[in-house]
Design a protein around this motif. Structure first.
Motif, PDB file in Angstrom:
ATOM      1  N   ALA A   1     105.494  13.035  46.692  1.00 42.69           N
ATOM      2  CA  ALA A   1     104.963  12.785  48.036  1.00 42.69           C
ATOM      3  C   ALA A   1     105.657  11.591  48.684  1.00 42.69           C
ATOM      4  CB  ALA A   1     103.455  12.561  47.976  1.00 42.69           C
ATOM      5  N   ASN A   2     105.872  10.531  47.904  1.00 47.10           N
ATOM      6  CA  ASN A   2     106.556   9.350  48.436  1.00 47.10           C
ATOM      7  C   ASN A   2     108.008   9.662  48.796  1.00 47.10           C
ATOM      8  OD1 ASN A   2     104.285   7.778  48.230  1.00 47.10           O
ATOM      9  ND2 ASN A   2     104.859   6.854  46.294  1.00 47.10           N
ATOM     10  N   ALA A   3     108.674  10.444  47.974  1.00 47.38           N
ATOM     11  CA  ALA A   3     110.061  10.813  48.253  1.00 47.38           C
ATOM     12  C   ALA A   3     110.146  11.655  49.521  1.00 47.38           C
ATOM     13  CB  ALA A   3     110.659  11.564  47.067  1.00 47.38           C
ATOM     14  N   LYS A   4     109.194  12.557  49.699  1.00 46.64           N
ATOM     15  CA  LYS A   4     109.175  13.399  50.899  1.00 46.64           C
ATOM     16  C   LYS A   4     108.956  12.550  52.146  1.00 46.64           C
ATOM     17  CE  LYS A   4     107.029  17.505  52.864  1.00 46.64           C
ATOM     18  NZ  LYS A   4     106.011  18.539  52.705  1.00 46.64           N
ATOM     19  N   ALA A   5     108.021  11.609  52.077  1.00 43.19           N
ATOM     20  CA  ALA A   5     107.753  10.727  53.215  1.00 43.19           C
ATOM     21  C   ALA A   5     108.980   9.880  53.542  1.00 43.19           C
ATOM     22  CB  ALA A   5     106.553   9.835  52.918  1.00 43.19           C
ATOM     23  N   THR A   6     109.668   9.406  52.513  1.00 38.14           N
ATOM     24  CA  THR A   6     110.881   8.611  52.725  1.00 38.14           C
ATOM     25  C   THR A   6     111.971   9.452  53.363  1.00 38.14           C
ATOM     26  OG1 THR A   6     110.330   7.189  50.854  1.00 38.14           O
ATOM     27  CG2 THR A   6     112.624   7.183  51.585  1.00 38.14           C
TER      28      THR A   6
ATOM     29  N   LEU B   1     115.019   8.129  61.380  1.00 42.33           N
ATOM     30  CA  LEU B   1     115.921   7.002  61.638  1.00 42.33           C
ATOM     31  C   LEU B   1     117.323   7.484  61.989  1.00 42.33           C
ATOM     32  CD1 LEU B   1     114.715   4.504  58.908  1.00 42.33           C
ATOM     33  CD2 LEU B   1     114.378   4.331  61.375  1.00 42.33           C
ATOM     34  N   ASN B   2     117.788   8.554  61.359  1.00 45.27           N
ATOM     35  CA  ASN B   2     119.088   9.120  61.709  1.00 45.27           C
ATOM     36  C   ASN B   2     119.095   9.650  63.140  1.00 45.27           C
ATOM     37  OD1 ASN B   2     120.640   8.574  59.455  1.00 45.27           O
ATOM     38  ND2 ASN B   2     119.968  10.409  58.377  1.00 45.27           N
TER      39      ASN B   2
ATOM     40  N   PRO C   1     115.407   9.898  77.951  1.00 45.21           N
ATOM     41  CA  PRO C   1     114.868  10.960  77.094  1.00 45.21           C
ATOM     42  C   PRO C   1     115.403  10.917  75.662  1.00 45.21           C
ATOM     43  CG  PRO C   1     115.493  11.851  79.226  1.00 45.21           C
ATOM     44  CD  PRO C   1     115.970  10.430  79.188  1.00 45.21           C
ATOM     45  N   GLU C   2     116.633  10.482  75.486  1.00 45.22           N
ATOM     46  CA  GLU C   2     117.184  10.364  74.129  1.00 45.22           C
ATOM     47  C   GLU C   2     116.419   9.322  73.327  1.00 45.22           C
ATOM     48  OE1 GLU C   2     119.623  12.103  72.558  1.00 45.22           O
ATOM     49  OE2 GLU C   2     119.721  13.397  74.316  1.00 45.22           O
ATOM     50  N   ILE C   3     116.146   8.191  73.949  1.00 47.74           N
ATOM     51  CA  ILE C   3     115.397   7.129  73.277  1.00 47.74           C
ATOM     52  C   ILE C   3     113.949   7.568  73.060  1.00 47.74           C
ATOM     53  CG2 ILE C   3     114.646   4.720  73.399  1.00 47.74           C
ATOM     54  CD1 ILE C   3     117.729   5.219  72.956  1.00 47.74           C
ATOM     55  N   ALA C   4     113.375   8.281  74.019  1.00 44.65           N
ATOM     56  CA  ALA C   4     112.007   8.793  73.870  1.00 44.65           C
ATOM     57  C   ALA C   4     111.933   9.772  72.700  1.00 44.65           C
ATOM     58  CB  ALA C   4     111.553   9.466  75.165  1.00 44.65           C
ATOM     59  N   ASN C   5     112.967  10.570  72.517  1.00 42.21           N
ATOM     60  CA  ASN C   5     113.016  11.497  71.382  1.00 42.21           C
ATOM     61  C   ASN C   5     113.049  10.728  70.069  1.00 42.21           C
ATOM     62  OD1 ASN C   5     113.184  14.086  70.149  1.00 42.21           O
ATOM     63  ND2 ASN C   5     115.391  13.792  69.908  1.00 42.21           N
ATOM     64  N   CYS C   6     113.795   9.656  70.037  1.00 36.88           N
ATOM     65  CA  CYS C   6     113.837   8.787  68.850  1.00 36.88           C
ATOM     66  C   CYS C   6     112.440   8.263  68.541  1.00 36.88           C
ATOM     67  CB  CYS C   6     114.804   7.630  69.091  1.00 36.88           C
ATOM     68  SG  CYS C   6     114.554   6.190  68.040  1.00 36.88           S
ATOM     69  N   GLU C   7     111.758   7.734  69.560  1.00 37.15           N
ATOM     70  CA  GLU C   7     110.422   7.189  69.357  1.00 37.15           C
ATOM     71  C   GLU C   7     109.449   8.266  68.887  1.00 37.15           C
ATOM     72  OE1 GLU C   7     109.645   5.352  73.139  1.00 37.15           O
ATOM     73  OE2 GLU C   7     110.841   3.584  72.626  1.00 37.15           O
TER      74      GLU C   7
ATOM     75  N   GLU D   1     110.198  10.955  67.136  1.00 37.44           N
ATOM     76  CA  GLU D   1     110.526  11.244  65.735  1.00 37.44           C
ATOM     77  C   GLU D   1     109.957  10.175  64.798  1.00 37.44           C
ATOM     78  OE1 GLU D   1     112.083  13.898  64.313  1.00 37.44           O
ATOM     79  OE2 GLU D   1     112.158  14.868  66.271  1.00 37.44           O
ATOM     80  N   LEU D   2     110.030   8.925  65.215  1.00 44.28           N
ATOM     81  CA  LEU D   2     109.479   7.838  64.404  1.00 44.28           C
ATOM     82  C   LEU D   2     107.959   7.965  64.265  1.00 44.28           C
ATOM     83  CD1 LEU D   2     111.512   4.772  65.732  1.00 44.28           C
ATOM     84  CD2 LEU D   2     111.771   5.922  63.520  1.00 44.28           C
ATOM     85  N   ILE D   3     107.306   8.314  65.362  1.00 42.49           N
ATOM     86  CA  ILE D   3     105.844   8.484  65.319  1.00 42.49           C
ATOM     87  C   ILE D   3     105.477   9.663  64.429  1.00 42.49           C
ATOM     88  CG2 ILE D   3     103.841   9.174  66.710  1.00 42.49           C
ATOM     89  CD1 ILE D   3     105.139   7.460  69.000  1.00 42.49           C
ATOM     90  N   ASN D   4     106.185  10.778  64.581  1.00 38.11           N
ATOM     91  CA  ASN D   4     105.894  11.966  63.765  1.00 38.11           C
ATOM     92  C   ASN D   4     106.099  11.712  62.271  1.00 38.11           C
ATOM     93  OD1 ASN D   4     105.205  13.420  66.031  1.00 38.11           O
ATOM     94  ND2 ASN D   4     107.174  14.456  66.185  1.00 38.11           N
ATOM     95  N   ALA D   5     107.100  10.894  61.946  1.00 43.52           N
ATOM     96  CA  ALA D   5     107.379  10.576  60.544  1.00 43.52           C
ATOM     97  C   ALA D   5     106.542   9.395  60.060  1.00 43.52           C
ATOM     98  CB  ALA D   5     108.856  10.279  60.350  1.00 43.52           C
ATOM     99  N   LYS D   6     105.703   8.850  60.942  1.00 43.16           N
ATOM    100  CA  LYS D   6     104.843   7.711  60.614  1.00 43.16           C
ATOM    101  C   LYS D   6     105.636   6.489  60.169  1.00 43.16           C
ATOM    102  CE  LYS D   6     100.821  10.504  59.617  1.00 43.16           C
ATOM    103  NZ  LYS D   6     101.077  11.877  59.379  1.00 43.16           N
ATOM    104  N   VAL D   7     106.779   6.279  60.802  1.00 40.11           N
ATOM    105  CA  VAL D   7     107.609   5.113  60.515  1.00 40.11           C
ATOM    106  C   VAL D   7     107.139   3.997  61.428  1.00 40.11           C
ATOM    107  CG1 VAL D   7     109.937   4.159  60.610  1.00 40.11           C
ATOM    108  CG2 VAL D   7     109.594   6.513  59.891  1.00 40.11           C
ATOM    109  N   GLN D   8     106.834   2.855  60.818  1.00 43.70           N
ATOM    110  CA  GLN D   8     106.407   1.714  61.619  1.00 43.70           C
ATOM    111  C   GLN D   8     107.580   0.768  61.766  1.00 43.70           C
ATOM    112  OE1 GLN D   8     102.808   0.006  60.195  1.00 43.70           O
ATOM    113  NE2 GLN D   8     101.744   1.963  60.124  1.00 43.70           N
ATOM    114  N   ALA D   9     108.256   0.916  62.909  1.00 43.94           N
ATOM    115  CA  ALA D   9     109.411   0.073  63.174  1.00 43.94           C
ATOM    116  C   ALA D   9     109.356  -0.337  64.644  1.00 43.94           C
ATOM    117  CB  ALA D   9     110.703   0.841  62.885  1.00 43.94           C
TER     118      ALA D   9
END
Length: 153
Positions: free
Chosen positions: A87-92, A99-100, A136-142, A144-152
């Motif tokens: 589960a941790n590997a999948k989340a990572t 991030l990519n 829109p490109e930057i919004a797409n990045c944000e 993706e980060l929210i969907n992956a639950k990345v806190q950055a």
């Protein structure tokens, strides 16, 4: 004959593999004895203070989940640890994908800003459009980060 350093390395690897393999079997300590004599949290503690574990504090913290603490024997503990690791590997992996996506969005933004600076004098209308499509490109990045639950930031 192997040099002493290589012999020590082989011995350490063998002992590590042996100690890890004993976690997934109940041949050393029968299941009935484990569940009666050792509390579940004690299984985790025994694992984490073992010689094969380099960071005991991290091990205890990582394995202090409700699912792992209720393990009744070493086989169940090993199974739960592997599921937790998966589960941790999948989340990572999901976080890395997000991030990519952001890396590509910001590379695009850099190129766009560089092009806009040269077009601003020649063709302000095109420059305005080039700046508008960065958002829109930057919004797409944000997103993706929210969907992956990345806190950055």
């Amino acid at each position: 004959m192997a040099p002493p350093n290589q012999l020590c390395l082989v011995l350490v690897i063998f002992l590590s593999v042996f100690s890890l393999s004993s976690l997934s079997t109940s041949t050393i300590i029968p299941k009935a004895n484990v569940s009666l004599s050792i509390p579940s949290s004690q299984l985790v503690e025994n694992l984490c203070i073992g010689k094969a574990i380099q960071n005991c504090r991290f091990c205890l913290k990582a394995l202090s989940t409700p699912e792992v603490i209720v393990a009744i024997d070493t086989t169940e503990l090993g199974t739960l640890i592997m599921k937790l690791g998966a589960a941790n590997a999948k989340a990572t992996l999901n976080a890395l994908k997000a991030l990519n996506c952001c890396v590509e969005a910001y590379k695009y933004a850099i190129l766009s800003f560089e092009m806009v600076s040269s077009k601003l004098v020649e063709d302000p209308r095109t420059a305005n459009y080039d700046v508008a499509v960065i958002g829109p490109e930057i919004a797409n990045c944000e997103k993706e980060l929210i969907n992956a639950k990345v806190q950055a930031p």
